[in-house]
Design a protein around this motif. Structure first.
Motif, short mmCIF file in Angstrom:
data_model
loop_
_atom_site.label_atom_id
_atom_site.label_comp_id
_atom_site.label_asym_id
_atom_site.label_seq_id
_atom_site.Cartn_x
_atom_site.Cartn_y
_atom_site.Cartn_z
N LEU A 66 -32.07 -19.58 6.56
CA LEU A 66 -31.21 -20.29 5.71
C LEU A 66 -30.81 -21.76 6.08
CD1 LEU A 66 -28.72 -17.59 4.62
CD2 LEU A 66 -30.11 -18.81 2.90
N PRO A 108 -25.05 -12.57 2.52
CA PRO A 108 -25.63 -12.40 3.73
C PRO A 108 -24.58 -12.19 4.93
CG PRO A 108 -26.02 -14.51 3.34
CD PRO A 108 -25.57 -13.95 1.90
N TRP A 141 -32.10 -11.24 1.88
CA TRP A 141 -31.66 -12.89 2.06
C TRP A 141 -32.64 -13.40 3.10
CZ3 TRP A 141 -28.63 -16.50 -0.15
CH2 TRP A 141 -27.79 -15.94 -0.83
N ALA A 157 -35.16 -16.49 2.31
CA ALA A 157 -34.99 -17.89 2.68
C ALA A 157 -36.20 -18.08 3.74
CB ALA A 157 -33.71 -17.79 3.72
#
Length: 256
Positions: A164, A213, A241, A245
């Motif tokens: 992320l 997350p 996630w 990402a």
């Protein structure tokens, strides 16, 4: 003399593994020497642990304060190092052309990313040792099974937040990366279920946070280190996630 020089073996280039380890060592050293990073990585989690243990915020949850606080603070360490710290560092490396330069060296783009992952894991390991030692001094005694379960879950959380952070750092301007990652840290820490269960605030907030997350990692760590069990829903959310990402970062990351 000429014979000696003639027979000397030519210097061999470093292997890819050696280059990645050297890059990881450099990245980790840079993170640990940065004062702002240390505040985010060490001072803030320690203050959070002390505040949760010495205030009545966690009373009435069925477990000692430190038993509830420590798993959430360890999850916060992963957020601080992998998301905020690495995101900001990568964003400014991108601005000043460091990423573009390094990606053209024998290290390559893949080696550069691998070095950053190593730096995150080294920094996180030091945080875990420090926080765990302080929590143990306060009486924290997590079950062995929970510890063995929590370690890979924390690594998974660090991987998801690294992806992320790199996604943000590689797609927006450094100033925006600084703002987004710092704001994200505040929101995730305060309301994202990573430090405290969202149900502590309201059931409606818990219904939202369990999809984040931060909430997934917080629930995973508390389930492992308090109850010695695996939160399957949290694991699925965190994996989703992390994969999403990572795919997005690979597709849209701009090295220039």
């Amino acid at each position: 003399m000429s014979t000696l020089f003639h027979n000397a073996a030519p210097a061999q280039p470093a292997t890819l593994a050696r280059r990645i380890l050297n890059q990881g060592r450099y990245e980790a050293g840079t993170m640990l020497r940065n004062g702002e990073q240390l505040v985010l990585m060490v001072v803030m989690p320690l203050l959070g642990l002390l505040a949760l243990v010495f205030t009545p915020l966690l009373d009435g949850m069925g477990h000692p304060r430190v038993a509830i606080a420590a798993p959430g603070i360890l999850a916060l360490c992963a957020l601080s190092t992998a998301f905020t710290g690495q995101g900001i560092a990568t964003g400014f490396d991108r601005r000043y052309g460091v990423l573009r330069f390094m990606s053209t060296t024998p290290l390559g783009k893949g080696g550069l990313i691998a070095g950053k992952v190593i730096a995150v894991l080294v920094s996180l390991a030091l945080q875990v040792v420090l926080i765990s030692a302080v929590a143990a001094f306060m009486g924290w005694r997590p079950p062995l099974i929970g510890v063995l379960l929590g370690i890979p879950l924390l690594i998974l959380g660090a991987a998801a937040f690294t992806a992320l952070g790199l996604l943000i750092a590689g797609t927006v301007r450094p100033e925006a990366t600084l703002a987004i990652t710092n704001l994200g840290w505040i929101l995730f820490a305060a309301l994202g279920g990573i430090v405290l269960p969202a149900a502590k605030f309201s059931s409606s907030l818990d219904g939202i946070v369990q999809w984040l997350p931060s909430g997934a990692l917080g629930n995973l760590m508390r389930a492992a280190l308090i109850e010695s069990r695996l939160d399957l829903w949290g694991l699925l959310v965190l994996l989703a996630w992390g994969v999403a990402a990572a795919i997005a970062a690979v597709k849209w990351f701009k090295w220039n």
